[in-house]
Design a protein around this motif. Structure first.
Motif, mmCIF file in Angstrom:
data_model
loop_
_atom_site.group_PDB
_atom_site.id
_atom_site.type_symbol
_atom_site.label_atom_id
_atom_site.label_comp_id
_atom_site.label_asym_id
_atom_site.label_seq_id
_atom_site.Cartn_x
_atom_site.Cartn_y
_atom_site.Cartn_z
ATOM 1 N N LEU A 67 49.312 -13.524 12.515
ATOM 2 C CA LEU A 67 49.627 -13.930 11.175
ATOM 3 C C LEU A 67 49.397 -12.889 10.139
ATOM 4 O O LEU A 67 50.169 -12.393 9.438
ATOM 5 N N GLU A 89 45.485 -15.684 16.770
ATOM 6 C CA GLU A 89 46.279 -16.343 15.791
ATOM 7 C C GLU A 89 46.329 -15.363 14.565
ATOM 8 O O GLU A 89 47.290 -15.245 13.802
ATOM 9 N N ASP A 111 52.398 -10.684 10.803
ATOM 10 C CA ASP A 111 53.520 -10.962 10.044
ATOM 11 C C ASP A 111 53.642 -10.704 8.589
ATOM 12 O O ASP A 111 54.652 -10.473 8.187
#
Length: 139
Positions: free
Chosen positions: A42, A38, A45
């Motif tokens: 992130l 995760e 991104d």
């Protein structure tokens, strides 16, 4: 007896500081609660490495706040750079937010010592290039 305006301002400043501190801690906790996949997603991104994202989050919301002050002291309009060179501004902001001498920089800027800051600032060469490109404040 009513409190003086100075004591009210001090109390409001303290409350703002506490609120910011709590918010920063919460954001840091949320980031550390992510698993590696995760966190990696992130980070991808936002275009950063997971390590850099973690370090920048640890500095809190005020991380990198010295950059606009330094730019203005050098005659550069940060908003103009954000419009004309958004990638450069983003990169300088990331460098500033991750800087290990931010406290010294802030103190030197408070004293009006922007030229001293440019002796150790990791963004100095970029700032000089922007100055040479005439991204100055129009008089």
């Amino acid at each position: 007896m009513a409190p003086s305006s100075n004591s009210m301002e001090a109390l409001m400043g303290l409350m703002t500081t506490i609120t910011r501190w709590r918010s920063d801690r919460k954001a840091g906790h949320e980031l550390t609660s992510l698993d590696a996949d995760e966190l990696g997603a992130l980070a991808r991104d936002v275009g950063l490495s997971p390590d850099l994202l973690t370090r920048l989050t640890a500095r809190g919301a005020g991380g990198g706040g010295e950059l606009p002050r330094l730019l203005r002291a050098g005659g550069i309009v940060p908003e103009r750079i954000g419009r004309t060179h958004p990638d450069v501004m983003r990169d300088m902001s990331i460098v500033c937010a991750g800087c290990l001498v931010a406290r010294r920089c802030r103190r030197d800027l408070d004293r009006g010592w922007a030229p001293v800051v440019q002796r150790y600032c990791p963004n100095t060469e970029t700032i000089k290039a922007l100055q040479a490109e005439r991204c100055h404040v129009v008089s």
